[in-house]
Design a protein around this motif. Sequence first.
Motif, PDB file in Angstrom:
ATOM      1  N   ASN A   1       0.802  -1.220   0.000  1.00  0.00           N
ATOM      2  CA  ASN A   1       0.000   0.000   0.000  1.00  0.00           C
ATOM      3  C   ASN A   1       0.837   1.272   0.000  1.00  0.00           C
ATOM      4  O   ASN A   1       0.284   2.357   0.125  1.00  0.00           O
ATOM      5  CB  ASN A   1      -0.929   0.024   1.225  1.00  0.00           C
TER       6      ASN A   1
ATOM      7  N   LYS B   1      -6.357  -1.259  -6.108  1.00  0.00           N
ATOM      8  CA  LYS B   1      -6.161  -1.494  -4.678  1.00  0.00           C
ATOM      9  C   LYS B   1      -7.480  -1.401  -3.901  1.00  0.00           C
ATOM     10  O   LYS B   1      -7.788  -2.236  -3.081  1.00  0.00           O
ATOM     11  CB  LYS B   1      -5.138  -0.503  -4.119  1.00  0.00           C
TER      12      LYS B   1
ATOM     13  N   ARG C   1      -8.220   0.291  -1.452  1.00  0.00           N
ATOM     14  CA  ARG C   1      -7.932   0.261  -0.026  1.00  0.00           C
ATOM     15  C   ARG C   1      -6.990   1.419   0.275  1.00  0.00           C
ATOM     16  O   ARG C   1      -6.470   2.065  -0.654  1.00  0.00           O
ATOM     17  CB  ARG C   1      -7.299  -1.067   0.375  1.00  0.00           C
TER      18      ARG C   1
ATOM     19  N   THR D   1      -4.059   3.819   0.546  1.00  0.00           N
ATOM     20  CA  THR D   1      -2.790   3.814  -0.180  1.00  0.00           C
ATOM     21  C   THR D   1      -2.029   5.095   0.139  1.00  0.00           C
ATOM     22  O   THR D   1      -2.625   6.172   0.230  1.00  0.00           O
ATOM     23  CB  THR D   1      -3.019   3.718  -1.697  1.00  0.00           C
TER      24      THR D   1
END
Length: 347
Positions: free
Chosen positions: A262, A288, A290, A292
Motif C-alpha cells: 500500500n 487497490k 484500499r 494507499t
Amino acid sequence: MAKELSTILTAAAEVRDASERGENTATRVGGVLCDLLEYLAAAVLAGDIQVVSDAAGTGLVVKLRQANGVAYNQRLNLPVANASVNGLLTPDLLGKLNAAYSTSGTNQTAIETRRLEIEELTKRLKGRSDYSNAFTDPQVFLGDLDTIEEVNAAIDALVTSAASPETKYTGYCVVGLLGSRFDIHQYALHFATGDFVQCVSGCVKIAPDAMNLQQHGQYNIVFRRVSNFTPDIWKGISTLIPNADEMYYGLLDPRDKMKLNNVVDLGYVTTSATAENWAKNPSYLTEKKRPTIFQYYDARNAQVGMIISLPASATTFGQTLLLGTYIYRRTVTVNGTTSTATSWTSL
C-alpha cells in the motif's frame, strides 16, 4: 629393393633370441633396423589418395615414399560394376568420390558452409539469430537498448499480434540497458485470444502509471497479465507473499504486508503536481480499493510530500496531502479509465 617382411621378422627373431656373447653385433642389429625402416618407408603415404578415371580404367592413386625418401605414385585399379560384373563401385559413385577428394573449389565450398553453420549455431546459443526461438533455444536476445522507454516498448512488442509469439517469443528473452540485464519470462495461456503472462526480473520497479517499468537500484520481480494482446498493469512479487494469521505461519503479518503493498514510492518528481496526477491514476485506485500512501520528493522545491488516499466508495476516494507544514485535501472520482479531482483545500 626392400626385403620381404617375413625375412625381416626372421632376422629380428634371431637378434631377439641371441644368447652368445658378442653375437649381436652393431652390423647385425643395425641391419635389421634398416631393413625394417626400408620396408615401412615403402608403405608410408607421402601424400593424399586420389581417384582417377581415364583410358586405363578407374582406380586409386596412392602417393608413397621410396627407401631414399623420394615420393612415387602407386596406382590400384578398381573393378567397376556393370551389367555383367559386380564391381566395387558404380561409375557414378566413383565420380562422386573423385569430386570429394578434388582440390578444386568443392572442398572449399564445403568448409565455408560448415563455417557458416558454426557461426549460426553460435548465434542461436546467444539468442542473436534471426531464427532464435525463446521456446526451444536457450534465449532470444532483444538487443542492447539506450533508454528504459525502449525497454518498455520491446517488452510490449512481445505480446502484439504481429510478434508471432507462438513461434519465437514465448519462453525466455533477455534485453540489455546500458550494461544492466533484464530477464523476461513469457508464458502463453492462449495464443488465439492473445492471453499471456509476462514476468520481468532485474533492477526494475513499477512506474507510477503501473503500465511501465523504471530502473531501480535493487533487484525486483514484477509480472502482469495480457488479455487480447492488451497488457494489464504491472504488479510486484510482494502481492504473492502469504499472510500470517492465527492458523498459518506466513512470511509477513498483515501490517508488514500492508506496508509493502500500500505504499507507492514515486521517487523524484519535477513538481508536486506530477505526483498529484499519479495519485489520481485509476489503475492504482481501482486496483487497490484500499488505503494507499503515495510518497515522493519534489526536486524543484526540495520538499518531501505524502498523499494519503482513502476509499469512500468503489469509485470515490478522499485524499489528504502532507507537504511541509501544510495539509490539503481533495476528492477523486473514478469513471472507468478516467478520473476527476476537486481542487485542493487547505486545512
